[in-house]
Design a protein around this motif. Structure first.
Motif, short mmCIF file in Angstrom:
data_model
loop_
_atom_site.label_atom_id
_atom_site.label_comp_id
_atom_site.label_asym_id
_atom_site.label_seq_id
_atom_site.Cartn_x
_atom_site.Cartn_y
_atom_site.Cartn_z
N GLU A 107 0.83 -1.21 0.00
CA GLU A 107 0.00 0.00 0.00
C GLU A 107 0.86 1.25 0.00
N ARG A 108 1.95 1.22 0.76
CA ARG A 108 2.85 2.37 0.77
C ARG A 108 3.44 2.60 -0.61
N LYS A 111 0.48 3.93 -3.02
CA LYS A 111 0.12 5.31 -2.71
C LYS A 111 1.29 6.24 -2.97
N GLY A 112 2.50 5.78 -2.66
CA GLY A 112 3.68 6.62 -2.88
C GLY A 112 3.90 6.95 -4.33
N GLU A 144 8.32 4.72 -0.93
CA GLU A 144 7.57 4.02 0.13
C GLU A 144 7.52 4.82 1.43
N GLY A 148 4.83 7.56 0.26
CA GLY A 148 3.81 6.58 0.64
C GLY A 148 3.41 6.66 2.09
N LYS A 149 4.35 6.39 2.98
CA LYS A 149 4.03 6.30 4.40
C LYS A 149 3.67 7.65 5.01
N SER A 152 1.27 10.59 1.95
CA SER A 152 -0.05 10.10 1.50
C SER A 152 -1.04 9.92 2.65
#
Length: 224
Positions: A107-108, A111-112, A144, A148-149, A152
């Motif tokens: 997911e990271r 989304k990243g 990431e 991402g982390k 996001s």
């Protein structure tokens, strides 16, 4: 957060629209930008003033998010010191669990990539090439970890995050990253007037030469 040769960027990619469009720098966002600058480069007393103003003017979830993202641009010491002062000034207890965490690596990464592509627009593909040439770990961490982390996370929209990053990069005198995130603020939904106003918020804390240089850089971003 990262360095790259922006002069070489010319590759195209699909830009994902931001969920927010900012046409004016409202008082709450201006206070948030000011806080981001002080967290990244202000003195202890300046940071306390910014956090005191934040307690009066900014919703707490936004303050938390700007403190959290500070570690990407100014390191853990400033993020930790900011969080400690925020707890003291606000009297707010930290949540027992992070309900906005982006937990899985997959997911990271997903989304990243979307967030980074939104920020960099047509420069995104070449950015990835340039960062991998520096070190593949930096490319992975940038996507990431950074985009991402952290960037996001849901509680703060990307347009305001980018304005805060502009402020952080300006006060830290990180010209290359500032160039990137001036573009990024526009890509994320901030108007040119809002970006100009953001630079004006940080201006009093910069040397006159820095102010002239950054407004010149901003003019080039706008094609003036």
């Amino acid at each position: 957060m990262h360095d790259f040769h922006y002069e070489c960027m010319h590759s195209m990619t699909t830009m994902v629209p931001s969920d927010v469009t900012l046409t004016t720098l409202d008082d709450e966002t201006a206070a948030l930008v000011y806080l981001a600058a002080m967290l990244a480069g202000g003195s202890e007393s300046e940071t306390r003033v910014a956090l005191t103003r934040a307690h009066q003017q900014i919703r707490a979830s936004w303050v938390d998010e700007v403190i959290l993202q500070t570690y990407l641009f100014a390191g853990f010491p400033r993020a930790l010191n900011g969080a400690r002062e925020w707890r003291r000034i606000s009297g707010r207890v930290a949540p027992t669990i992070d309900t906005h965490a982006i937990d899985t690596a997959a997911e990271r990464l997903a989304k990243g990539e979307v967030t980074c592509a939104t920020v960099y627009g047509r420069f995104y593909e070449q950015l990835r090439v340039n960062i991998r040439e520096l070190h593949p770990a930096l490319d992975q961490w940038m996507i990431e970890e950074g985009y991402g982390k952290v960037l996001s996370r849901a509680p703060l929209d990307l347009a305001r995050r980018e304005l805060c990053i502009v402020a952080s990069c300006a006060i830290a005198r990180q010209d290359r990253q500032l160039h990137s995130h001036l573009h990024g603020a526009l890509h994320a939904g901030a108007s040119a007037d809002v970006v100009t106003a953001t630079l004006d918020v940080v201006g009093p804390f910069l040397a006159p030469d820095d102010v002239r240089r950054y407004h010149g850089l901003w003019a080039r971003v706008q094609g003036k």
